[in-house]
Design a protein around this motif. Sequence first.
Motif, PDB file in Angstrom:
ATOM      1  N   PRO A 216      35.896 -35.843 -38.032  1.00 17.26           N
ATOM      2  CA  PRO A 216      34.403 -36.793 -38.863  1.00 17.26           C
ATOM      3  C   PRO A 216      33.679 -36.074 -39.760  1.00 17.26           C
ATOM      4  O   PRO A 216      32.828 -36.025 -40.193  1.00 17.26           O
ATOM      5  N   GLY A 217      34.409 -34.555 -40.059  1.00 24.24           N
ATOM      6  CA  GLY A 217      33.473 -33.406 -40.931  1.00 24.24           C
ATOM      7  C   GLY A 217      34.107 -32.227 -41.092  1.00 24.24           C
ATOM      8  O   GLY A 217      35.218 -32.564 -39.632  1.00 24.24           O
ATOM      9  N   GLY A 218      34.149 -31.196 -42.200  1.00 27.62           N
ATOM     10  CA  GLY A 218      33.188 -31.242 -42.888  1.00 27.62           C
ATOM     11  C   GLY A 218      31.577 -31.006 -41.554  1.00 27.62           C
ATOM     12  O   GLY A 218      32.511 -29.605 -41.081  1.00 27.62           O
ATOM     13  N   CYS A 219      30.877 -30.148 -42.435  1.00 29.81           N
ATOM     14  CA  CYS A 219      29.624 -29.196 -41.985  1.00 29.81           C
ATOM     15  C   CYS A 219      28.843 -30.537 -40.879  1.00 29.81           C
ATOM     16  O   CYS A 219      28.119 -29.705 -39.790  1.00 29.81           O
ATOM     17  N   LEU A 220      29.290 -31.760 -40.505  1.00 27.67           N
ATOM     18  CA  LEU A 220      28.712 -32.577 -39.913  1.00 27.67           C
ATOM     19  C   LEU A 220      28.957 -31.726 -38.421  1.00 27.67           C
ATOM     20  O   LEU A 220      28.919 -31.934 -37.499  1.00 27.67           O
ATOM     21  N   VAL A 221      30.509 -31.719 -38.764  1.00 25.58           N
ATOM     22  CA  VAL A 221      31.050 -31.010 -37.027  1.00 25.58           C
ATOM     23  C   VAL A 221      30.368 -29.880 -36.630  1.00 25.58           C
ATOM     24  O   VAL A 221      30.072 -29.670 -35.057  1.00 25.58           O
ATOM     25  N   GLN A 222      29.918 -29.066 -37.819  1.00 24.91           N
ATOM     26  CA  GLN A 222      29.569 -27.493 -36.820  1.00 24.91           C
ATOM     27  C   GLN A 222      27.772 -27.347 -36.880  1.00 24.91           C
ATOM     28  O   GLN A 222      27.824 -27.285 -35.645  1.00 24.91           O
ATOM     29  N   GLY A 223      27.608 -28.957 -37.370  1.00 25.36           N
ATOM     30  CA  GLY A 223      25.525 -28.574 -36.824  1.00 25.36           C
ATOM     31  C   GLY A 223      25.267 -27.318 -37.197  1.00 25.36           C
ATOM     32  O   GLY A 223      26.176 -26.238 -37.722  1.00 25.36           O
ATOM     33  N   ARG A 224      23.645 -27.570 -37.600  1.00 23.98           N
ATOM     34  CA  ARG A 224      23.035 -25.575 -38.140  1.00 23.98           C
ATOM     35  C   ARG A 224      22.756 -24.731 -37.191  1.00 23.98           C
ATOM     36  O   ARG A 224      22.740 -23.995 -37.237  1.00 23.98           O
ATOM     37  N   ASN A 225      22.738 -25.614 -35.560  1.00 22.86           N
ATOM     38  CA  ASN A 225      22.942 -25.044 -34.295  1.00 22.86           C
ATOM     39  C   ASN A 225      24.261 -25.580 -32.913  1.00 22.86           C
ATOM     40  O   ASN A 225      24.447 -26.964 -33.512  1.00 22.86           O
ATOM     41  N   MET A 226      24.358 -25.124 -32.440  1.00 18.86           N
ATOM     42  CA  MET A 226      25.084 -25.688 -30.982  1.00 18.86           C
ATOM     43  C   MET A 226      24.624 -26.947 -30.610  1.00 18.86           C
ATOM     44  O   MET A 226      25.275 -27.767 -30.249  1.00 18.86           O
ATOM     45  N   ASN A 227      23.082 -26.860 -30.634  1.00 17.86           N
ATOM     46  CA  ASN A 227      22.771 -27.838 -29.995  1.00 17.86           C
ATOM     47  C   ASN A 227      22.544 -29.287 -30.800  1.00 17.86           C
ATOM     48  O   ASN A 227      22.852 -30.277 -30.555  1.00 17.86           O
ATOM     49  N   GLU A 228      23.109 -29.112 -32.185  1.00 18.60           N
ATOM     50  CA  GLU A 228      23.291 -29.921 -33.513  1.00 18.60           C
ATOM     51  C   GLU A 228      24.747 -31.270 -33.433  1.00 18.60           C
ATOM     52  O   GLU A 228      24.927 -31.066 -33.985  1.00 18.60           O
ATOM     53  N   ALA A 229      26.000 -29.716 -32.559  1.00 18.85           N
ATOM     54  CA  ALA A 229      27.345 -29.269 -33.211  1.00 18.85           C
ATOM     55  C   ALA A 229      27.724 -31.056 -32.739  1.00 18.85           C
ATOM     56  O   ALA A 229      26.807 -31.863 -31.799  1.00 18.85           O
ATOM     57  N   TYR A 230      28.969 -31.612 -33.105  1.00 16.18           N
ATOM     58  CA  TYR A 230      29.667 -32.850 -33.281  1.00 16.18           C
ATOM     59  C   TYR A 230      29.892 -33.269 -31.776  1.00 16.18           C
ATOM     60  O   TYR A 230      30.914 -31.677 -31.909  1.00 16.18           O
ATOM     61  N   ARG A 231      30.317 -33.037 -30.405  1.00 18.70           N
ATOM     62  CA  ARG A 231      30.539 -33.929 -29.689  1.00 18.70           C
ATOM     63  C   ARG A 231      31.280 -34.728 -29.250  1.00 18.70           C
ATOM     64  O   ARG A 231      30.047 -36.359 -29.212  1.00 18.70           O
ATOM     65  N   TRP A 232      32.436 -35.222 -29.611  1.00 18.61           N
ATOM     66  CA  TRP A 232      32.747 -35.890 -29.855  1.00 18.61           C
ATOM     67  C   TRP A 232      33.266 -37.828 -28.417  1.00 18.61           C
ATOM     68  O   TRP A 232      32.342 -38.773 -28.335  1.00 18.61           O
ATOM     69  N   LEU A 240      24.850 -48.188 -26.928  1.00 20.88           N
ATOM     70  CA  LEU A 240      23.581 -48.509 -26.358  1.00 20.88           C
ATOM     71  C   LEU A 240      23.661 -46.909 -25.718  1.00 20.88           C
ATOM     72  O   LEU A 240      22.801 -45.813 -25.492  1.00 20.88           O
ATOM     73  N   GLU A 241      24.271 -45.914 -25.002  1.00 19.84           N
ATOM     74  CA  GLU A 241      24.941 -45.009 -24.040  1.00 19.84           C
ATOM     75  C   GLU A 241      25.184 -44.149 -25.228  1.00 19.84           C
ATOM     76  O   GLU A 241      25.252 -42.979 -24.426  1.00 19.84           O
ATOM     77  N   ARG A 242      25.060 -43.890 -26.292  1.00 19.78           N
ATOM     78  CA  ARG A 242      24.959 -42.688 -27.631  1.00 19.78           C
ATOM     79  C   ARG A 242      23.980 -42.354 -27.979  1.00 19.78           C
ATOM     80  O   ARG A 242      23.120 -42.950 -28.702  1.00 19.78           O
ATOM     81  N   PRO A 243      23.565 -41.270 -27.566  1.00 19.33           N
ATOM     82  CA  PRO A 243      22.992 -40.424 -28.364  1.00 19.33           C
ATOM     83  C   PRO A 243      22.496 -40.180 -29.808  1.00 19.33           C
ATOM     84  O   PRO A 243      23.546 -40.355 -30.852  1.00 19.33           O
ATOM     85  N   THR A 244      21.060 -40.685 -29.925  1.00 18.72           N
ATOM     86  CA  THR A 244      21.455 -40.548 -31.907  1.00 18.72           C
ATOM     87  C   THR A 244      20.714 -38.821 -32.155  1.00 18.72           C
ATOM     88  O   THR A 244      20.293 -37.967 -30.654  1.00 18.72           O
ATOM     89  N   ILE A 245      20.794 -38.512 -32.699  1.00 20.60           N
ATOM     90  CA  ILE A 245      21.504 -36.952 -33.159  1.00 20.60           C
ATOM     91  C   ILE A 245      21.173 -36.626 -34.206  1.00 20.60           C
ATOM     92  O   ILE A 245      21.329 -37.127 -35.158  1.00 20.60           O
ATOM     93  N   PRO A 246      21.167 -35.065 -34.880  1.00 19.99           N
ATOM     94  CA  PRO A 246      20.870 -35.226 -35.929  1.00 19.99           C
ATOM     95  C   PRO A 246      21.931 -34.712 -36.915  1.00 19.99           C
ATOM     96  O   PRO A 246      22.863 -34.069 -36.287  1.00 19.99           O
ATOM     97  N   ASN A 247      22.039 -34.868 -38.111  1.00 19.21           N
ATOM     98  CA  ASN A 247      22.954 -35.130 -38.950  1.00 19.21           C
ATOM     99  C   ASN A 247      23.636 -34.310 -39.644  1.00 19.21           C
ATOM    100  O   ASN A 247      21.722 -33.688 -40.304  1.00 19.21           O
ATOM    101  N   PHE A 248      24.499 -32.935 -40.243  1.00 18.88           N
ATOM    102  CA  PHE A 248      23.551 -32.001 -40.778  1.00 18.88           C
ATOM    103  C   PHE A 248      23.236 -32.011 -41.812  1.00 18.88           C
ATOM    104  O   PHE A 248      23.056 -31.563 -42.408  1.00 18.88           O
ATOM    105  N   TRP A 249      23.392 -33.253 -42.094  1.00 17.26           N
ATOM    106  CA  TRP A 249      23.121 -33.760 -43.923  1.00 17.26           C
ATOM    107  C   TRP A 249      21.510 -34.308 -44.485  1.00 17.26           C
ATOM    108  O   TRP A 249      21.062 -35.258 -45.198  1.00 17.26           O
TER     109      TRP A 249
END
Length: 614
Positions: A216-232, A240-249
């Motif tokens: 799915p990325g790109g820098c998006l996979v990395q995230g700006r820190n590990m809390n924001e990293a993309y976890r499949w 409904l059960e998927r959390p909303t998370i910050p997008n790198f962009w």
Amino acid sequence: VLEIDLSKKGIEISPNLYGIFFEDINYAGDGGLYAELIQNRSFEFPDPMYSWSINVMGKDKAGYVIEKKDPVSTKNPNYLRIVISSLDKGVLLSNQGYQGISLKKGEYYIVTLYARSPDGSIKNINFEVSNRKGNVAFKDFISDIDRKWKKFEKVIMCNQDIDDGRFVILIKEKGTVDLDFISLFPQNTWKERKNGLRFDLVKWLYDLKPSFMRFPGGCLVQGRNMNEAYRWKFTIGDPLERPTIPNFWGYYQSLGLGFYEYFLLCEDLGAEPIPVINCGMSFQGGSYTDMVPLDKLDEYIQDALDLIEFANGSVDTKWGSIRAKLGHPEPFNLKYIEIGNEQWGPEYYVRYEKFYDAIKKKYPYIKVIFGVGPSPSGKIFDDGWNWVKKTGKADLVDEHYYMSPEWFLNNVDRYSTYDRKGPKVYVGEYAAHGVGRRNNLEAALSEAAYLLNIEKYSDIVSMISYAPLFGKEGASQWQPNLIWFNNRSSYATPSYYVLKILNENKGKYVLPFKLLTLKDKADEVISGMIGLGSWQTSVEYKDLRVISNITGEVLYKDNFIDTLKNWTIARGIWTIKNGVFSQSTLSENCFALTGDVNWSNYTIQVKARKISGR
Ligand code: AHR
């Protein structure tokens, strides 16, 4: 003249050469491909009312609060509570979507929401999509709201085209109502799937016939820190059960478009899935880098192994059975996985190696992709390639370059010298960036020239994908992009059509060929010899070249050119006087060789293409 050797097959053009790379940048996912029209549908953005507004009409006394107690989903704990203590005209809650909402006349839309009235006071709410001009695309209502959370769903036809619309809920009863997960989707998504993808945007991809899709990325996979990293694992199952998370962009992602949807999309497109997984490192630019300590990396490696099981495992495996429950008992036949994106240095190598070893141990058939760092100068500036060559631990190496059109033209032979014994190259991201980073013909043509040479070097380059894939007008963080869209429509760029033409006309082999000049291929020998003394012809010739000396030795080679470097080939009637070859009158269809070489040293035979009829 192109001389093609039909007796040999030559280099096999990679069957998977042209693919796509999808990243949720430029609102390509939420607000784009993911067809959800409500932004911040479950009030989980840091500002829970982002994209929402509340309007208390008339003389109502009303208030609202974001509550977390007893939510519909603990993964998305926020919900909105509206309390109307004194009723006059009611309360309006509206969502502006992604830069407005566009709907099409005659199409059906699905509204879903969760509601409850804890004290049983409010039973009904009305809703509509309308714009500021007062145009109403549709309106409807729900009734029978309970004291407990209940899901409501309505399918409604839109009766007029609308742009810049708002989704509006009108509450006209006194009391308390809780609302969450308010969603609006077109019914006409790709394959009419629920929680689906925007039809016109998938169609562009479908028409391109990509042989693979990296996501799915790109820098998006990395995230700006590990809390924001993309976890499949957060991206599958009930939205409904998927959390909303910050997008790198710089915006927020609902994860409604998740790995199950990506795999389905690959299947629909006939594209090999290439998931990129976080390697335990966040983005390495600026001051961001945050890394998982080596002794805590197992969890991330397990993510990669579980992903392979999710894609390929039988229904008897843990993750294979989850895939089956989601509706896909057949495996997705995953063959590739990329570890990290644009990471570099020893911290990357040591983490990558752990992933590589674990994956190869359990799934030796999976091709593991190593990423080299970004390449601002066109040269790979880290020593990732050296590490890979030393260890042999990669099936493919992912290179990225965003360079000028000139760079692309000057580097068409980049892969001529790459070591054929090492891993293959996957150019995961490329784009020519011309003036103002706008999509234009110059950029596309330079990419075309480059890609044709990539075909030629298919023995080392296996795959290539343009980046980024989508850009939303007025909401992009990056350009150029391959396909542009707004809320209503979409269009492709010259770079898209370059890929389409090349992909549709891709051959199987690059036959061995030579580009011949007239020195190699001439219609006739015209001159006899030019030697001592003067020689002259009144016949006019086109494309005249000095070819060989009297013995037939080919002289039109670099060293001979060097000897003759003061010469020019020019149009004209040519003569030689006193052993000095010189040009006289010029005419349209004649060529002349001029120079101050003393002809007594040369005996030259001339071959040329004769102008017809002369
Ligand atoms: O394509 C845009 C970005 O460029 C990608 O996220 C990243 O991999 C690269 O730097």
